[in-house]
Design a protein around this motif. Structure first.
Motif, mmCIF file in Angstrom:
data_model
loop_
_atom_site.group_PDB
_atom_site.id
_atom_site.type_symbol
_atom_site.label_atom_id
_atom_site.label_comp_id
_atom_site.label_asym_id
_atom_site.label_seq_id
_atom_site.Cartn_x
_atom_site.Cartn_y
_atom_site.Cartn_z
ATOM 1 N N ALA A 66 92.333 21.985 25.412
ATOM 2 C CA ALA A 66 91.663 23.184 24.899
ATOM 3 C C ALA A 66 90.835 22.844 23.663
ATOM 4 N N VAL A 67 91.377 22.035 22.768
ATOM 5 C CA VAL A 67 90.649 21.628 21.564
ATOM 6 C C VAL A 67 89.404 20.828 21.957
ATOM 7 N N SER A 68 89.555 19.908 22.884
ATOM 8 C CA SER A 68 88.419 19.105 23.326
ATOM 9 C C SER A 68 87.339 19.966 23.972
ATOM 10 N N LEU A 69 87.740 20.868 24.853
ATOM 11 C CA LEU A 69 86.765 21.755 25.500
ATOM 12 C C LEU A 69 86.054 22.624 24.458
ATOM 13 N N TYR A 70 86.802 23.132 23.519
ATOM 14 C CA TYR A 70 86.229 23.971 22.466
ATOM 15 C C TYR A 70 85.241 23.170 21.609
ATOM 16 N N ASN A 71 85.670 21.995 21.174
ATOM 17 C CA ASN A 71 84.811 21.157 20.334
ATOM 18 C C ASN A 71 83.536 20.739 21.057
ATOM 19 N N ARG A 72 83.647 20.531 22.345
ATOM 20 C CA ARG A 72 82.490 20.116 23.139
ATOM 21 C C ARG A 72 81.703 21.319 23.675
ATOM 22 N N GLN A 73 82.183 22.525 23.372
ATOM 23 C CA GLN A 73 81.555 23.769 23.815
ATOM 24 C C GLN A 73 81.364 23.776 25.333
ATOM 25 N N ILE A 74 82.449 23.477 26.021
ATOM 26 C CA ILE A 74 82.431 23.426 27.486
ATOM 27 C C ILE A 74 83.156 24.645 28.034
ATOM 28 N N ASP A 75 82.472 25.351 28.903
ATOM 29 C CA ASP A 75 83.063 26.460 29.650
ATOM 30 C C ASP A 75 83.188 25.987 31.091
ATOM 31 N N VAL A 76 84.384 25.596 31.461
ATOM 32 C CA VAL A 76 84.619 24.983 32.764
ATOM 33 C C VAL A 76 84.249 25.929 33.903
ATOM 34 N N ILE A 77 84.593 27.191 33.778
ATOM 35 C CA ILE A 77 84.301 28.138 34.858
ATOM 36 C C ILE A 77 82.795 28.286 35.046
ATOM 37 N N ALA A 78 82.046 28.307 33.950
ATOM 38 C CA ALA A 78 80.592 28.408 34.064
ATOM 39 C C ALA A 78 79.990 27.134 34.666
ATOM 40 N N MET A 79 80.533 25.984 34.291
ATOM 41 C CA MET A 79 80.002 24.719 34.803
ATOM 42 C C MET A 79 80.411 24.459 36.238
ATOM 43 N N VAL A 80 81.634 24.853 36.583
ATOM 44 C CA VAL A 80 82.179 24.574 37.912
ATOM 45 C C VAL A 80 82.793 25.866 38.450
ATOM 46 N N PRO A 81 81.957 26.778 38.961
ATOM 47 C CA PRO A 81 82.463 28.083 39.396
ATOM 48 C C PRO A 81 83.316 28.036 40.668
ATOM 49 N N ASP A 82 83.151 27.018 41.474
ATOM 50 C CA ASP A 82 83.884 26.912 42.736
ATOM 51 C C ASP A 82 85.309 26.399 42.500
ATOM 52 N N GLU A 83 86.300 27.161 42.967
ATOM 53 C CA GLU A 83 87.714 26.804 42.751
ATOM 54 C C GLU A 83 88.064 25.448 43.363
ATOM 55 N N ALA A 84 87.535 25.139 44.534
ATOM 56 C CA ALA A 84 87.828 23.855 45.185
ATOM 57 C C ALA A 84 87.303 22.695 44.334
ATOM 58 N N LYS A 85 86.129 22.889 43.748
ATOM 59 C CA LYS A 85 85.572 21.835 42.893
ATOM 60 C C LYS A 85 86.361 21.710 41.601
ATOM 61 N N ARG A 86 86.901 22.833 41.104
ATOM 62 C CA ARG A 86 87.745 22.759 39.904
ATOM 63 C C ARG A 86 89.029 21.985 40.212
ATOM 64 N N ALA A 87 89.519 22.088 41.432
ATOM 65 C CA ALA A 87 90.692 21.295 41.821
ATOM 66 C C ALA A 87 90.344 19.811 41.778
ATOM 67 N N GLN A 88 89.152 19.471 42.227
ATOM 68 C CA GLN A 88 88.696 18.079 42.149
ATOM 69 C C GLN A 88 88.563 17.654 40.687
ATOM 70 N N LEU A 89 88.084 18.577 39.875
ATOM 71 C CA LEU A 89 87.939 18.330 38.447
ATOM 72 C C LEU A 89 89.297 18.007 37.827
ATOM 73 N N ARG A 90 90.307 18.772 38.167
ATOM 74 C CA ARG A 90 91.658 18.525 37.655
ATOM 75 C C ARG A 90 92.149 17.146 38.087
ATOM 76 N N ASP A 91 91.909 16.807 39.345
ATOM 77 C CA ASP A 91 92.326 15.493 39.838
ATOM 78 C C ASP A 91 91.616 14.370 39.088
ATOM 79 N N GLU A 92 90.314 14.541 38.879
ATOM 80 C CA GLU A 92 89.534 13.535 38.163
ATOM 81 C C GLU A 92 90.027 13.400 36.716
#
Length: 126
Positions: A66-92
């Protein structure tokens, strides 16, 4: 203690954290306060300290993500709206963090998490 415990904890942490939107400032301050006492941990020391508590390890990793995402100003849902791709993101992310910790167990966990976030998001950018 093996990295399989860290891997399971990270997967559990990422199921929640990587799917969340950018945190509100007040919530982020609370998370920073919670994360600060754990910033001294290395990949290895967090496993030694919380050897029988995968949920604690997951919680610490979740805070650092959460700190890293906040510091990098990353909104994961906006960048990767597809749930299946977010699962790949978690794996990566899990693979990236596990590799960082395998390469240097004495490395600060916060640095390993931040690099894993950076590398994971770069792989999914665009």
């Amino acid at each position: 203690m093996s990295n399989s415990v860290l891997k399971r904890a990270v997967v559990a942490a990422c199921l929640v954290t990587l799917a969340s939107a950018a945190q509100a400032d007040e919530e982020m301050e609370r998370m920073l306060d919670e994360a600060m006492p754990h910033m001294h941990h290395s990949c290895e020391s967090v496993l030694e300290t919380y050897s029988n508590d995968e949920e604690a390890v997951a919680g610490i990793v979740r805070l650092m993500v959460a700190v890293s995402l906040y510091n990098r100003q990353i909104d994961v849902i906006a960048m990767v709206p597809d749930e299946a791709k977010r699962a790949q993101l978690r794996d990566e992310f899990t693979e990236e963090l596990e590799a960082a910790c395998d390469d240097d167990p004495g490395r600060l966990l916060a640095g390993a998490v931040d690099d894993a976030v950076k590398n994971t998001m770069a792989a999914f950018d665009g």
